[in-house]
Design a protein around this motif. Structure first.
Motif, PDB file in Angstrom:
ATOM      1  N   LEU A 260       0.820  -1.220   0.000  1.00 54.39           N
ATOM      2  CA  LEU A 260       0.000   0.000   0.000  1.00 54.39           C
ATOM      3  C   LEU A 260       0.851   1.265   0.000  1.00 54.39           C
ATOM      4  O   LEU A 260       0.332   2.353  -0.274  1.00 54.39           O
ATOM      5  N   ILE A 276      -6.100  -0.448  -6.376  1.00 56.44           N
ATOM      6  CA  ILE A 276      -5.552  -1.463  -5.466  1.00 56.44           C
ATOM      7  C   ILE A 276      -6.412  -2.717  -5.573  1.00 56.44           C
ATOM      8  O   ILE A 276      -7.644  -2.644  -5.548  1.00 56.44           O
ATOM      9  N   ALA A 295      -6.813   0.947   1.804  1.00 53.12           N
ATOM     10  CA  ALA A 295      -6.478   1.516   0.489  1.00 53.12           C
ATOM     11  C   ALA A 295      -7.258   2.806   0.252  1.00 53.12           C
ATOM     12  O   ALA A 295      -6.713   3.793  -0.254  1.00 53.12           O
TER      13      ALA A 295
END
Ligand code: PEP
Ligand code: MN
Length: 352
Positions: A260, A276, A295
């Motif tokens: 991330l 993501i 995310a």
């Protein structure tokens, strides 16, 4: 190298500079921002002196060298402005980008049957997804594993697209299939295993559908952006990056390590939108919601989540797939974070 023009520069002057740059053997690319036009120069600019270049027009504000090896993909190439990728879907254009609501892409790993894909499409749409995902051509580690239904699955995706109004994202593994896939898909996916298939990147760059470029499982951020550069250099400006986890050392508890940190890092390096994929990123359905929420909080532009009506029976990636019900619940939770950061699509007001 980029030439930043002063606000209010007459178009005729910009045209003149473009012609001049072409005469010098460079390829100028104009990026029209809110206040300024930036002329990005691709080609052999090593011998050019920015100070000298500045002298060729009084309308030039600044000439800057792009230091990164990726030029068109670099944030500097657009003088810090993010780009938005607009994708045409049956229900209108959906924007991927930093100044737009988070876009959700959901669906099974592979397209299996008509009934399953249509049902999944309708249910993820109801929960708020904008795109249906599903592989017709699957890159599998084993040649004996299910390889996807191929062309017949494209027909099923077309049916699900029509029934739901969702846009469709599906993977291209072989350049020979691009044309028939592009007839059905609104976005072409290049999978992790093909991130450095340069021949394929050039081909998807030479066609018009937007490209979702997944990060190779062992790719550095620079290699990933250089892969994006191939697509951009071939003429397709519509590239969406997708982080899907990288290979680290733990294979027991997670399938991959979802990186991330690419969110702030890519933001500083590139103008391209970012997705993501917490499903491939973790490999396990119970871990998907936490990473999806993280995310969004960390600023992703889109999420790609695997959803299957019966994960236990899925032909691929069942263990990481959410049920439609789990997906709906997750979307409700994501909405709380999305609204808090001002990046959740406003629901149309309910009719009285
Ligand atoms: C997929 O999206 O189903 C897939 C195969 O992803 P990746 O290329 O990230 O492994
Ligand atoms: Mn999958």
């Amino acid at each position: 190298m980029i030439i930043v023009m002063k606000p209010g520069t007459p178009q005729a002057e910009i045209d003149r500079l473009n012609r001049e740059m072409e005469n010098w053997g460079l390829t100028p690319e104009n990026i029209v921002g809110r206040y300024k036009v930036v002329i990005g120069l691709v080609g052999d600019t090593a011998a050019l002196d920015p100070l000298q270049l500045q002298e060729i027009s009084p309308w030039i504000e600044q000439v800057l060298r792009v230091e990164e090896p990726f030029k068109r993909a670099s944030r500097q190439f657009r003088h810090g402005e993010p780009s938005a990728v607009s994708v045409a879907t049956p229900e209108g254009n959906v924007m991927f980008g930093e100044h737009h609501p988070v876009v959700t892409i959901a669906g099974p790993c592979s397209v299996e049957s008509e009934e399953a894909i249509v049902e999944t499409a309708l249910r993820v749409k109801e929960a708020g997804a904008k795109f249906l995902r599903g592989g017709a051509y699957k890159p599998r580690t084993s040649p004996y594993a299910f390889q996807g239904h191929g062309e017949s699955a494209l027909e099923l995706l077309a049916k699900a697209r029509e029934a739901s109004g969702l846009g469709v994202i599906t993977e291209v593994m072989d350049a020979e299939d691009i044309e028939k896939i592009a007839e059905v898909a609104d976005v072409l996916q290049v999978g992790a295993r093909n991130m450095q298939n340069f021949a394929l990147l050039k081909k998807v760059g030479a066609q018009e559908k937007p490209v979702l470029l997944k990060r190779g499982m062992s790719a550095t951020i620079e290699e990933w952006l250089m892969a994006a550069e191939y697509v951009l250099a071939a003429g397709n400006p519509n590239v969406i990056l997708c982080e899907r986890g990288i290979r680290t050392f733990d294979r027991r508890y997670t399938r991959n390590t979802l990186d991330l940190s690419v969110l702030p890092v890519l933001r500083s390096l590139t103008h391209l939108p970012i997705t993501i994929d917490p499903s491939h990123g973790t490999g396990w359905a119970p871990f998907v919601p936490a990473m999806a929420k993280a995310a969004i909080a960390a600023g992703t532009d889109a999420l790609m989540i695997e959803v299957h009506p019966n994960p236990a029976k899925a032909l691929s990636d069942g263990p990481q797939s959410l049920t439609p019900e789990q997906f709906r619940q997750l979307m409700d939770e994501l909405a709380v974070i999305g609204k808090a950061i001002g990046r959740w699509e406003k629901q149309p007001a309910l009719l009285p």
